[in-house]
Design an enzyme around this catalytic site. Structure first.
Site, PDB file in Angstrom:
ATOM      1  N   LYS A 250     -33.920   7.508  45.025  1.00 28.65           N
ATOM      2  CA  LYS A 250     -32.698   8.267  45.355  1.00 28.65           C
ATOM      3  C   LYS A 250     -32.909   8.947  46.704  1.00 28.65           C
ATOM      4  O   LYS A 250     -33.992   9.461  46.971  1.00 28.65           O
ATOM      5  CB  LYS A 250     -32.398   9.299  44.274  1.00 28.65           C
TER       6      LYS A 250
ATOM      7  N   GLU B 277     -23.124  16.409  43.628  1.00 29.52           N
ATOM      8  CA  GLU B 277     -23.616  17.712  43.181  1.00 29.52           C
ATOM      9  C   GLU B 277     -22.711  18.835  43.667  1.00 29.52           C
ATOM     10  O   GLU B 277     -22.404  18.951  44.863  1.00 29.52           O
ATOM     11  CB  GLU B 277     -25.060  17.925  43.700  1.00 29.52           C
TER      12      GLU B 277
HETATM   13  O1  KIV Z   1     -34.050  16.791  42.247  1.00 29.63           O
HETATM   14  C1  KIV Z   1     -33.207  16.830  41.338  1.00 29.63           C
HETATM   15  O2  KIV Z   1     -33.471  17.279  40.214  1.00 29.63           O
HETATM   16  C2  KIV Z   1     -31.866  16.346  41.626  1.00 29.63           C
HETATM   17  C3  KIV Z   1     -30.817  16.576  40.584  1.00 29.63           C
HETATM   18  C4  KIV Z   1     -30.375  17.988  40.608  1.00 29.63           C
HETATM   19  C5  KIV Z   1     -29.683  15.637  40.719  1.00 29.63           C
HETATM   20  O3  KIV Z   1     -31.633  15.803  42.655  1.00 29.63           O
END
Ligand code: KIV
Length: 272
Positions: free
Chosen positions: A121, A190
């Site tokens: 991600k 988010e």
């Molecule tokens: O790092 C994380 O936990 C996140 C979530 C809040 C989506 O990116």
């Protein structure tokens, strides 16, 4: 019991897409270590995120910026060892992908080879397009992350709701379409207004997973330690606490201390 749990042995990015296509909501939680990942996987959550929120939750930093690629790989490796069912997505940490697509690919390859995670991600839209494209070309699935992107906290200045103004909302909608077009398999939104999240979700064919983005998205994600009430001081409006483990664990520890002090532990059965 959800539709897919009956027939899916292991969640893949294709399963995640089929959940959106069938109108079944996607569940996602963070995990950073073997023991917690084992529990969350046993519950059959669809996606486990090895989030860079480990920087806050596990290491006590104020932001997500300090966590390193080596530390993310350590957390991801521990999680992957526990997981038999869920899709494991690993955050690329701050400084490992921005502004340099070759570095982004090198960081991704280290995560995939060393941890065994299934996807990565990245935070951001057009500004990280080149990095995402290079990673995708190497065959690694990428999840995008728009709205409040904690790695840019010093640009925003606060953790308040994003994209309330027209200009930022338009930019976010364009970025979501861009992430879909270049091949991301899903997008996190988010802390943005629920109506905007709905508009984005309806406008793209890939799954959109929200945190503080209302109910009209394809799935929800929370930080595990927040929803279990292990973290006590973090209280955003979007957070639902399912347990109050900080107090429960503290009570158990106090009980243990008392037993030791009073010489009530160990008893006859608890010795050799
Ligand atoms: O790092 C994380 O936990 C996140 C979530 C809040 C989506 O990116």
């Amino acid at each position: 019991m959800s539709v897919h749990k009956k027939k899916v042995k292991r969640v893949t990015t294709h399963v995640i897409q089929s959940l959106k296509d069938q109108g079944e909501k996607i569940s996602m939680l963070t995990a950073y270590d073997y023991s917690m990942a084992k529990i969350v996987d046993a519950a059959k959550v669809d996606i486990i995120l090895v989030g860079d929120s480990a920087s806050n939750v596990m290491a006590g930093h104020e932001t997500t910026l300090p966590i390193t690629l080596d530390q993310m790989i350590y957390h991801a490796t521990s999680v992957v060892r526990a997981v038999k069912y869920s899709l494991v997505v690993v955050d690329l940490p701050f400084g490992s992908y921005q502004g340099n697509s070759k570095k982004a690919l090198a960081s991704t390859i280290r995560i995939m080879k060393e941890s065994g995670g299934h996807a990565i991600k990245v935070e951001g839209g057009r500004e990280v397009k080149d990095s995402i494209q290079r990673i995708l070309k190497a065959g690694v699935p990428v999840m995008g992350h728009l709205g409040l992107t904690p790695q840019s906290i010093y640009k925003f200045g606060t953790y308040t709701v994003r994209a309330k103004e027209e200009v930022e909302a338009e930019r976010l909608k364009e970025d979501a379409k861009l992430l879909e077009k270049i091949g991301c398999f899903a997008i996190i939104l988010e802390k943005i207004p629920a109506d905007l999240a709905k508009e984005v979700t309806d406008s793209v064919s890939i799954p959109v997973i929200g945190i503080g983005a209302g109910p009209h998205v394809d799935g929800q994600v929370l930080v595990l330690h927040d929803m279990l009430g292990i973290t006590k001081d973090f209280k955003p409006r979007f957070l639902r606490r399912y347990l109050n483990l900080f107090d429960d664990i503290k009570d158990a520890v106090c009980h243990y201390i008392e037993d030791v002090k009073k010489e009530e532990f160990p008893n006859k059965e608890e010795q050799y």
